[in-house]
Design a protein around this motif. Structure first.
Motif, PDB file in Angstrom:
ATOM      1  N   VAL A 139       5.168   1.968  -5.069  1.00  0.00           N
ATOM      2  CA  VAL A 139       4.458   2.800  -4.767  1.00  0.00           C
ATOM      3  C   VAL A 139       2.702   2.280  -4.689  1.00  0.00           C
ATOM      4  CG1 VAL A 139       2.830   4.732  -5.509  1.00  0.00           C
ATOM      5  CG2 VAL A 139       5.485   4.961  -5.312  1.00  0.00           C
ATOM      6  N   THR A 140       2.670   1.648  -5.947  1.00  0.00           N
ATOM      7  CA  THR A 140       1.950   0.364  -6.291  1.00  0.00           C
ATOM      8  C   THR A 140       1.138  -0.332  -5.867  1.00  0.00           C
ATOM      9  OG1 THR A 140       2.891  -0.267  -7.778  1.00  0.00           O
ATOM     10  CG2 THR A 140       1.638   1.298  -8.723  1.00  0.00           C
ATOM     11  N   ASP A 141       2.350  -1.301  -5.003  1.00  0.00           N
ATOM     12  CA  ASP A 141       2.143  -2.922  -4.246  1.00  0.00           C
ATOM     13  C   ASP A 141       1.837  -1.457  -2.760  1.00  0.00           C
ATOM     14  OD1 ASP A 141       3.441  -4.688  -6.348  1.00  0.00           O
ATOM     15  OD2 ASP A 141       5.085  -4.514  -4.671  1.00  0.00           O
ATOM     16  N   ALA A 142       2.525  -0.214  -2.489  1.00  0.00           N
ATOM     17  CA  ALA A 142       1.904  -0.253  -1.113  1.00  0.00           C
ATOM     18  C   ALA A 142      -0.094   0.548  -1.639  1.00  0.00           C
ATOM     19  CB  ALA A 142       2.265   1.102  -0.700  1.00  0.00           C
ATOM     20  N   ILE A 143       0.071   1.155  -2.072  1.00  0.00           N
ATOM     21  CA  ILE A 143      -1.843   1.022  -2.759  1.00  0.00           C
ATOM     22  C   ILE A 143      -2.445   0.080  -2.801  1.00  0.00           C
ATOM     23  CG2 ILE A 143      -3.228   2.669  -4.051  1.00  0.00           C
ATOM     24  CD1 ILE A 143      -1.118   4.219  -4.714  1.00  0.00           C
ATOM     25  N   LYS A 144      -2.173  -1.163  -3.285  1.00  0.00           N
ATOM     26  CA  LYS A 144      -3.134  -2.858  -3.145  1.00  0.00           C
ATOM     27  C   LYS A 144      -3.092  -2.587  -2.288  1.00  0.00           C
ATOM     28  CE  LYS A 144      -1.079  -3.728  -7.530  1.00  0.00           C
ATOM     29  NZ  LYS A 144      -0.552  -5.132  -8.941  1.00  0.00           N
ATOM     30  N   SER A 145      -1.754  -2.766  -1.259  1.00  0.00           N
ATOM     31  CA  SER A 145      -1.750  -2.933   0.099  1.00  0.00           C
ATOM     32  C   SER A 145      -2.913  -2.339   0.697  1.00  0.00           C
ATOM     33  CB  SER A 145      -0.679  -3.256   0.803  1.00  0.00           C
ATOM     34  OG  SER A 145       0.073  -3.753   0.203  1.00  0.00           O
ATOM     35  N   MET A 146      -2.726  -0.866   0.814  1.00  0.00           N
ATOM     36  CA  MET A 146      -3.853   0.097   1.770  1.00  0.00           C
ATOM     37  C   MET A 146      -5.417  -0.600   1.131  1.00  0.00           C
ATOM     38  SD  MET A 146      -4.473   1.308   4.740  1.00  0.00           S
ATOM     39  CE  MET A 146      -2.639   2.168   4.460  1.00  0.00           C
ATOM     40  N   GLN A 147      -5.387  -0.981  -0.418  1.00  0.00           N
ATOM     41  CA  GLN A 147      -7.154  -1.174  -0.801  1.00  0.00           C
ATOM     42  C   GLN A 147      -6.942  -2.423  -0.079  1.00  0.00           C
ATOM     43  OE1 GLN A 147      -6.145  -1.594  -4.742  1.00  0.00           O
ATOM     44  NE2 GLN A 147      -6.380   1.100  -5.426  1.00  0.00           N
ATOM     45  N   ILE A 148      -6.326  -3.836  -0.208  1.00  0.00           N
ATOM     46  CA  ILE A 148      -6.783  -4.889  -0.114  1.00  0.00           C
ATOM     47  C   ILE A 148      -7.210  -4.804   2.112  1.00  0.00           C
ATOM     48  CG2 ILE A 148      -6.036  -7.219   1.063  1.00  0.00           C
ATOM     49  CD1 ILE A 148      -4.598  -6.911  -1.806  1.00  0.00           C
ATOM     50  N   PHE A 149      -6.736  -4.042   2.468  1.00  0.00           N
ATOM     51  CA  PHE A 149      -6.681  -3.545   3.976  1.00  0.00           C
ATOM     52  C   PHE A 149      -8.174  -3.172   4.354  1.00  0.00           C
ATOM     53  CE2 PHE A 149      -5.457  -0.758   7.609  1.00  0.00           C
ATOM     54  CZ  PHE A 149      -6.437  -1.742   8.687  1.00  0.00           C
ATOM     55  N   LYS A 150      -8.436  -2.146   3.388  1.00  0.00           N
ATOM     56  CA  LYS A 150      -9.551  -1.366   3.489  1.00  0.00           C
ATOM     57  C   LYS A 150     -10.745  -2.197   2.808  1.00  0.00           C
ATOM     58  CE  LYS A 150      -8.675   2.457   1.467  1.00  0.00           C
ATOM     59  NZ  LYS A 150      -8.905   3.905   0.873  1.00  0.00           N
ATOM     60  N   LEU A 151     -10.789  -2.909   2.287  1.00  0.00           N
ATOM     61  CA  LEU A 151     -12.008  -3.944   1.525  1.00  0.00           C
ATOM     62  C   LEU A 151     -11.923  -5.233   3.098  1.00  0.00           C
ATOM     63  CD1 LEU A 151     -13.516  -5.189  -0.066  1.00  0.00           C
ATOM     64  CD2 LEU A 151     -11.486  -7.264  -1.259  1.00  0.00           C
ATOM     65  N   TYR A 152     -11.135  -5.306   4.141  1.00  0.00           N
ATOM     66  CA  TYR A 152     -11.141  -6.452   4.438  1.00  0.00           C
ATOM     67  C   TYR A 152     -11.507  -6.294   6.278  1.00  0.00           C
ATOM     68  CZ  TYR A 152      -9.653  -7.671   9.895  1.00  0.00           C
ATOM     69  OH  TYR A 152      -9.261  -8.749  10.874  1.00  0.00           O
ATOM     70  N   LEU A 153     -11.160  -4.510   6.146  1.00  0.00           N
ATOM     71  CA  LEU A 153     -12.164  -3.492   6.916  1.00  0.00           C
ATOM     72  C   LEU A 153     -13.757  -4.241   6.895  1.00  0.00           C
ATOM     73  CD1 LEU A 153      -9.915  -0.551   7.843  1.00  0.00           C
ATOM     74  CD2 LEU A 153     -10.014  -2.670   9.228  1.00  0.00           C
TER      75      LEU A 153
END
Length: 204
Positions: A139-153
């Motif tokens: 769960v926490t890895d998935a949330i980190k991934s989403m946060q990084i993806f949104k930063l990329y956007l």
């Protein structure tokens, strides 16, 4: 045990707004040599108590996964392969953070090659979420991934900011991975390329 001899034990699904939709534990159907607890946070007791069959978990996942979903994650195609999900049937497409040049792959002038950075290092540098040595959690890895993806956007069209973030990745010392600290753990090869003893192939 070879470093490719792994089984699915936890499945998570989070939304774009970082809300946990599913957190499922899967009871192994084969003999387990090690639960790699310091790395995974999992144990026999946890999976015996909370785990379900992989078929049950996949039925629940498919019932919650929109057909138009775009799956985001580090090496997400490997997760798709493990779960036997079908692109175009179970979901629409994927975004692999490891394959986006400004994220997972950064040109390194020192070595005249691309340097690959994992999720933990990127989260440390960009999100201020230093790896404390605590076990991973889907769960926490998935949330980190989403946060990084949104930063990329938010920065993908800002070349100056992109270069700043890339320099930060290169300048920040890498924390030693579990596989580097423990080439083998409880008889299981951890798949460190330099210290692998099992002879199994590497696929990435």
């Amino acid at each position: 045990t070879q470093h490719n001899a792994r089984a699915t034990a936890q499945i998570s699904l989070v939304s774009y707004d970082e809300q946990c939709i599913l957190n499922l534990y899967v009871k192994p159907e084969c003999e387990v040599r090690s639960y790699l607890s310091p790395l995974t946070g999992l144990s026999k007791e946890m999976l015996d108590q909370h785990g379900m069959s992989l078929d049950q978990a996949m039925a629940i996942l498919r019932s919650h996964l929109p057909k138009h979903a775009i799956l985001v994650g580090q090496n997400i195609r490997k997760d798709v392969e493990w779960l036997q999900l079908e692109e175009g049937k179970d979901f629409e497409s994927v975004v692999d953070l490891a394959g986006i040049t400004i994220l997972g792959l950064v040109w390194n002038d020192q070595f005249s090659s691309f340097t690959y950075f994992g999720l933990d290092h990127t989260a440390t540098c960009w999100l201020g979420q230093a790896n404390s040595g605590a076990p991973h959690n889907a769960v926490t890895d998935a949330i980190k991934s989403m946060q990084i993806f949104k930063l990329y956007l938010s920065v993908q069209n800002d070349q100056k900011r992109v270069e700043e973030l890339q320099k930060l990745l290169l300048a920040t010392p890498l924390a030693p991975s579990f596989a580097k600290q423990h080439p083998t753990y409880e008889g299981c090869c951890m798949g460190n390329r330099k210290t692998c003893t099992c002879g199994a192939p590497f696929f990435s």
